[in-house]
Every structure is written in structure tokens, then in C-alpha cells.
Design a protein around this motif. Structure first.
Motif, PDB file in Angstrom:
ATOM      1  N   ARG A  25       0.858  -1.265   0.186  1.00  0.00           N
ATOM      2  CA  ARG A  25       0.040   0.007   0.084  1.00  0.00           C
ATOM      3  C   ARG A  25       0.991   1.306  -0.057  1.00  0.00           C
ATOM      4  O   ARG A  25       0.452   2.264  -0.470  1.00  0.00           O
ATOM      5  CB  ARG A  25      -0.937  -0.072   1.286  1.00  0.00           C
ATOM      6  N   ARG A  28       2.020   1.869  -3.601  1.00  0.00           N
ATOM      7  CA  ARG A  28       1.114   2.320  -4.309  1.00  0.00           C
ATOM      8  C   ARG A  28       0.710   3.599  -4.207  1.00  0.00           C
ATOM      9  O   ARG A  28       0.534   4.599  -5.075  1.00  0.00           O
ATOM     10  CB  ARG A  28      -0.026   1.342  -3.830  1.00  0.00           C
ATOM     11  N   SER A  32       0.998   6.847  -6.604  1.00  0.00           N
ATOM     12  CA  SER A  32      -0.319   7.755  -7.076  1.00  0.00           C
ATOM     13  C   SER A  32      -0.130   9.367  -6.683  1.00  0.00           C
ATOM     14  O   SER A  32      -0.484   9.916  -7.557  1.00  0.00           O
ATOM     15  CB  SER A  32      -1.470   7.180  -6.305  1.00  0.00           C
ATOM     16  N   VAL A  83       3.574  -2.463  -7.595  1.00  0.00           N
ATOM     17  CA  VAL A  83       2.059  -1.662  -7.485  1.00  0.00           C
ATOM     18  C   VAL A  83       1.055  -2.452  -8.433  1.00  0.00           C
ATOM     19  O   VAL A  83       0.040  -2.428  -7.961  1.00  0.00           O
ATOM     20  CB  VAL A  83       2.223  -0.329  -8.258  1.00  0.00           C
ATOM     21  N   ASP A  87      -2.588  -3.458  -6.728  1.00  0.00           N
ATOM     22  CA  ASP A  87      -3.638  -3.370  -7.504  1.00  0.00           C
ATOM     23  C   ASP A  87      -4.502  -4.403  -7.318  1.00  0.00           C
ATOM     24  O   ASP A  87      -5.876  -4.385  -7.379  1.00  0.00           O
ATOM     25  CB  ASP A  87      -3.503  -2.906  -8.916  1.00  0.00           C
ATOM     26  N   GLU A  90      -6.031  -5.232  -4.041  1.00  0.00           N
ATOM     27  CA  GLU A  90      -6.951  -4.032  -3.739  1.00  0.00           C
ATOM     28  C   GLU A  90      -8.204  -4.713  -4.555  1.00  0.00           C
ATOM     29  O   GLU A  90      -9.368  -4.572  -3.954  1.00  0.00           O
ATOM     30  CB  GLU A  90      -6.761  -2.730  -4.414  1.00  0.00           C
ATOM     31  N   ASP A  91      -8.053  -5.079  -5.826  1.00  0.00           N
ATOM     32  CA  ASP A  91      -9.329  -5.779  -6.588  1.00  0.00           C
ATOM     33  C   ASP A  91      -9.968  -6.786  -5.732  1.00  0.00           C
ATOM     34  O   ASP A  91     -11.273  -6.977  -5.557  1.00  0.00           O
ATOM     35  CB  ASP A  91      -8.836  -6.079  -7.816  1.00  0.00           C
TER      36      ASP A  91
END
Length: 322
Positions: A25, A28, A32, A83, A87, A90-91
Motif C-alpha cells: 500500500r 502504491r 499515485s 504496484v 492493485d 485491492e481488486d
């Protein structure tokens, strides 16, 4: 070292090292925000914490995850792979939460249920059959045993039990009172209205419960009604066999109404006797109550048993369409 070599080394390090999920995290968030300050605001920490954690992570992986440029932090090939993993996680987490919130997560797995032979009759078998059709992914292992399996030791996950003392570590629901009455063979009592005369007890042959069931209320009731042992010509150690004995004409005897009223060969000779009734409980251990397969069984079977409560309590006859 090329970007490809760095990415390969990072993959090896990720495989061999225990990298906390929070580090994914972190990377990421930096990617971002393209910098430490924006990542710190996203994560709710200060800039120095983000700087320190990133330095520790790059040391652990032995590679650079970001290039520090004038315009901000830019991912290296190794950073891009990390990353991508973040992702994907997270999905997956979001998909899981959507399923739970939408109640789309189908209960599955093996469920061990225990009950006794007096309860595992036509009614309970039909209810369990309906449950299996509703939840085909749950595999049931039903243990029919007059001994009470220990739910605290995980001998079973759920108990359908006749008891007035369910146990302090167990949770569940009380369905109602299991009514018992005196029954005989219909062929021997074709005109019975369900209210036997007192002289029936004096002249009838009785069948009763023995073995490990010799001290339950129904067994003591027979000894009291028969005036001792002389009129009790047959004893057996299961309720199912006791019903078979009455059907065979070996004598009259007490049976649970929820089973006997469903049998066309039996006729009720008395109103229910409160002194041999007990509560029907649907129980599980408190640590299992939120497991999806346990909750699905408790909700469905509990609802079906409640629907048949008049039959269980001896107030209404069973009809085949039920």
C-alpha cells in the motif's frame, strides 16, 4: 544493473521475504501521489515515516523502487510490478467485500450435525433434504447418536438436541417443547379419540426404553404407569425401535408426537404428558456461530422447525403435503 534485472531480483526477494501488506500500500500511495508528502497524507502518517519505510523496503528487496526526479517520484520496473500486485490485492479485497455485503458469498464446506434417533425421523430428514437442495455446496455429515456429542471439542458443529440445559458455552435457539403422548397400534384401537381411559394403564401391556435411555423421563413414566415391571414386556434402547415395537403390537408406549403423529399405523391414546416433555434446541458453539455454513443451517432449519412447531408440541396433526 538494468531495470529488468532489478525487477527480477525484486520478484525473488518478494517470494523469499515476508513483506507486510502495508508495504504494498505504501508503494502504491507514493506512485499515485508521485511523492512522499501526498503518500503521507493518504496513509495518515508523517513524511519522515514514509521516507523511512520506503528506505527499509528498498533495502529488504535490494533494489530501487522509485527514481527521484525533479517532477517527483517515478516507478522503476521493480516498482511497477509491486504496484501491479498491490492493485490486484485491492481488486480482490473489493470483490470479496461486495460479495459479503451483497450476500453473494455462498456457504460451502463440510458440516457435522448430531441429533438422536428420536428426532431424526421423517420430519427432520425432510427438512435436511430441503436444506441440501437450497445449499448444495454444503456437505452434511449427520451423526445419529443418543449420546450427546461434545460441541466444545468439535465432535460436531451443530446439535439438534432435546434438553432443558443446553450448556453455557453453546448458543442457538429454542424451538419449543417436544410433546410425548401414549400411542398404540391403530389396528388395536380403531376408535381411539386420543383420550385414554385410566383403566388402559391397568390392563395394557407396555413397551419401554432401556439401556442408556432407561433413566430418561419417558422410561420412568412407563415404569410408573405400568405399576412396576410386570406389565413392561419389552424394552429397547432407541426411540425408533420403541415405535417399531408399538407398530408390531407388542404394547402401548410413550412416543414423541412429532414422529408418531406422522405414522399412519400409530394412534394417539392420550393427550401429551408434560412430565415427559423437554425443550427442542438448535445449538452450536459460540465460536462457530458466524461461520457461513453454520449460520445458513441454523437459519434455514430453525425456520422450518418453527413452522412445524404445532406438530412438535403435539397440537396439530401432520399432513403429507407438508
Amino acid at each position: 544493473m538494468t531495470d529488468a534485472t532489478a525487477a527480477s531480483r525484486a520478484r525473488t526477494r518478494l517470494t523469499n521475504a515476508a513483506v507486510p501488506l502495508d508495504d504494498f500500500r505504501l508503494v502504491r500511495a507514493i506512485a499515485s501521489a508521485r511523492g512522499l508528502a501526498g503518500a503521507a497524507a493518504t496513509l495518515g502518517v508523517n513524511n519522515s515515516t514514509v521516507f523511512r519505510r520506503l528506505a527499509q523496503l528498498e533495502a529488504t528487496l535490494d533494489c530501487t523502487l522509485f527514481e527521484r526526479r525533479r517532477g517527483g517520484y517515478v516507478l522503476t520496473a521493480a516498482g511497477e510490478e509491486m504496484v501491479a500486485v498491490a492493485d490486484a490485492m485491492e481488486d480482490a479485497a473489493s470483490g470479496f467485500l461486495r460479495k459479503v455485503e451483497g450476500k453473494e458469498l455462498a456457504p460451502s464446506g463440510e458440516l457435522r450435525v448430531t441429533t438422536n434417533d428420536g428426532l431424526m425421523g421423517m420430519l427432520l430428514t425432510r427438512i435436511i433434504g430441503k436444506f441440501r437442495r437450497r445449499h448444495p455446496q454444503i456437505r452434511l455429515d449427520v451423526v445419529v447418536d443418543n449420546a450427546q456429542l461434545n460441541l466444545s471439542r468439535r465432535d460436531a458443529d451443530i446439535a439438534i438436541r432435546a434438553t432443558d440445559k443446553p450448556g453455557e458455552t453453546l448458543v442457538g435457539r429454542r424451538i419449543g417443547r417436544i410433546a410425548w403422548a401414549i400411542y398404540g397400534r391403530r389396528a388395536d384401537f380403531p376408535d381411539s379419540t386420543g383420550a385414554h381411559a385410566p383403566e388402559l394403564c391397568a390392563r395394557a401391556s407396555w413397551v419401554g426404553l432401556g439401556g442408556e435411555l432407561s433413566e430418561i423421563r419417558a422410561a420412568r413414566f412407563v415404569r410408573d404407569q405400568a405399576g412396576g415391571h410386570d406389565q413392561v414386556g419389552f424394552r429397547v434402547n432407541t426411540v425408533r425401535s420403541l415405535a417399531d415395537a408399538v407398530i408390531a403390537g407388542l404394547g402401548v408406549g410413550p412416543l414423541p408426537c412429532m414422529a408418531a403423529d406422522m405414522n399412519r399405523e400409530l394412534v394417539r391414546l392420550s393427550p401429551p404428558h408434560n412430565d415427559i416433555s423437554s425443550s427442542l434446541w438448535l445449538l452450536t458453539h459460540q465460536d462457530l456461530r458466524h461461520a457461513p455454513r453454520v449460520r445458513a443451517f441454523m437459519d434455514f432449519v430453525g425456520g422450518e422447525l418453527n413452522r412445524h412447531r404445532p406438530l412438535i408440541e403435539g397440537e396439530a396433526p401432520w399432513t403429507p403435503q407438508e
